[in-house]
Design an enzyme around this catalytic site. Sequence first.
Site, PDB file in Angstrom:
ATOM      1  N   PHE A 120       0.862  -1.188   0.000  1.00 51.12           N
ATOM      2  CA  PHE A 120       0.000   0.000   0.000  1.00 51.12           C
ATOM      3  C   PHE A 120       0.894   1.231   0.000  1.00 51.12           C
ATOM      4  CE2 PHE A 120      -2.410   3.565   1.557  1.00 51.12           C
ATOM      5  CZ  PHE A 120      -3.551   3.475   0.782  1.00 51.12           C
ATOM      6  N   ASP A 205       9.148   2.919   1.983  1.00 45.31           N
ATOM      7  CA  ASP A 205       7.978   3.712   2.337  1.00 45.31           C
ATOM      8  C   ASP A 205       7.719   3.515   3.828  1.00 45.31           C
ATOM      9  OD1 ASP A 205       5.502   4.795   2.828  1.00 45.31           O
ATOM     10  OD2 ASP A 205       4.548   3.962   1.036  1.00 45.31           O
ATOM     11  N   LYS A 234       2.077  10.892   7.392  1.00 40.54           N
ATOM     12  CA  LYS A 234       1.231  10.614   8.555  1.00 40.54           C
ATOM     13  C   LYS A 234       1.666  11.335   9.837  1.00 40.54           C
ATOM     14  CE  LYS A 234      -1.295   6.768   6.778  1.00 40.54           C
ATOM     15  NZ  LYS A 234      -0.874   5.735   5.853  1.00 40.54           N
TER      16      LYS A 234
HETATM   17  C1  LIG Z   1      -1.098   5.913   4.349  1.00 42.90           C
HETATM   18  C2  LIG Z   1       0.014   5.428   3.511  1.00 42.90           C
HETATM   19  C3  LIG Z   1       0.325   6.049   2.285  1.00 42.90           C
HETATM   20  C4  LIG Z   1      -0.510   7.163   1.701  1.00 42.90           C
HETATM   21  O1  LIG Z   1      -0.544   8.292   2.491  1.00 42.90           O
HETATM   22  P1  LIG Z   1      -1.723   9.393   2.252  1.00 42.90           P
HETATM   23  O2  LIG Z   1      -1.346  10.512   3.173  1.00 42.90           O
HETATM   24  O3  LIG Z   1      -3.000   8.731   2.605  1.00 42.90           O
HETATM   25  O4  LIG Z   1      -1.650   9.792   0.820  1.00 42.90           O
HETATM   26  C5  LIG Z   1       1.419   5.577   1.592  1.00 42.90           C
HETATM   27  N1  LIG Z   1       2.167   4.564   2.068  1.00 42.90           N
HETATM   28  C6  LIG Z   1       1.905   3.940   3.231  1.00 42.90           C
HETATM   29  C7  LIG Z   1       2.783   2.838   3.699  1.00 42.90           C
HETATM   30  C8  LIG Z   1       0.805   4.333   3.987  1.00 42.90           C
HETATM   31  O5  LIG Z   1       0.510   3.695   5.129  1.00 42.90           O
END
Ligand SMILES: *Cc1c(COP(=O)(O)O)cnc(C)c1O
Length: 382
Positions: A120, A205, A234
């Site tokens: 994700f 990520d 986040k």
């Molecule tokens: C939440 C998340 C995203 C996307 O972040 P948004 O602020 O919702 O665009 C990307 N990568 C990971 C691992 C995430 O948990």
Amino acid sequence: MPVVLARGAGVWVWDVDGNKYLDFLSAYSAVSAGHGNPRIKSVLAEQLERLDVPSRAFYTDRLGTFVEKLCTFSGMDKALPMNTGTEAVETAIKAARRWGYDVKGIPDGKARIVVSEHNFHGRSTTICGFSSEPAYKRGFGPFDGGFDTIPFGDAAALENAITPQTCAFLTEPMQGEAGIILPPQGWLKAVQTICRKHNVLLILDEIQTGLGRTGKNFAFEHEIDHPDGLTLGKALGGGVYPVSAFLARADVMDVFDPGSHGSTFGGNPLAAAIGLEALAILEDEDLAGRSQDLGAYLKDRLMALNTRLFRDIRGAGLWIGVDIDPDIISARSFCGHLKDKGILCKETHEITVRFAPPLTITRAEIDWAMPQIETVCRAVSR
Ligand SMILES: *Cc1c(COP(=O)(O)O)cnc(C)c1O
């Protein structure tokens, strides 16, 4: 979840009828510092009095400090602030591809990026195009291509997937939305060795795993010194504002020349002030250490429930995934029962429930939650 929230403070939120809940999801780690953190509120108000959002054509007195702090804190050379996590990942993809052409010498338009199955990374059209989740992509194609998918946690599969046209391996170090999936021990170290051998960028990520969530400031610290590229988001926004960043080695970031990338709100003084304070809170309150200790405590307490309802309990720090036996109850209904007991959680992928409270949670608050969880387990597994 059928709940309408109206107020929050620390680890607690209240619905419109005044019912109080422990927030065990914390906006997918965005609210690691707790709701309405007084330090975040105060820098936000202070910065709002001074300067809000100027044009990115000009320098500000806030951005340099923030970017410098991001770099010293993470051990990366350079940082480029954006807003949402998705944008940070898009920035990483652009940087990796251009680095592939300009530095590695891949023929134009041919660069490929290896990604992990069940990843994700956000929901832009490029990113959902390489998702393995049909719900995220149905009806949104055609997709760009340029991505090769391998099983998560499989270093041999990475080496097999790499070709001379591979510019990067983009992955979460531990998978969040997939259901808190930890890779085998030694995987990230092996991945780094393979990437270096083939001159492929390792881009992690850590939008969800970073900033203390897994018991270290960054999940990569469990195994390696640092990756070649890193995305954060986040919790960087202190729970109040979207603040993200792409961080990288100098030769990777330097592929961006003026005009090649940008963002109207990215790195504005409000975002910079909030991001800086979020990092300061993380350090001053040792949120990573708390996550490590209280995460181990919470996991032990969940295991001690010794219920046949839980098929697996796994995680790192205050980031725990529990698989619910679907023959007894769905994860979603289980979360519904928890809600009735004053605990807000959410299922992911039918059988997994995530326990990921703000990192500011206390032992006493966990001690309050456990009997509620136990009561629900008893009632539904009877
Ligand atoms: C939440 C998340 C995203 C996307 O972040 P948004 O602020 O919702 O665009 C990307 N990568 C990971 C691992 C995430 O948990």
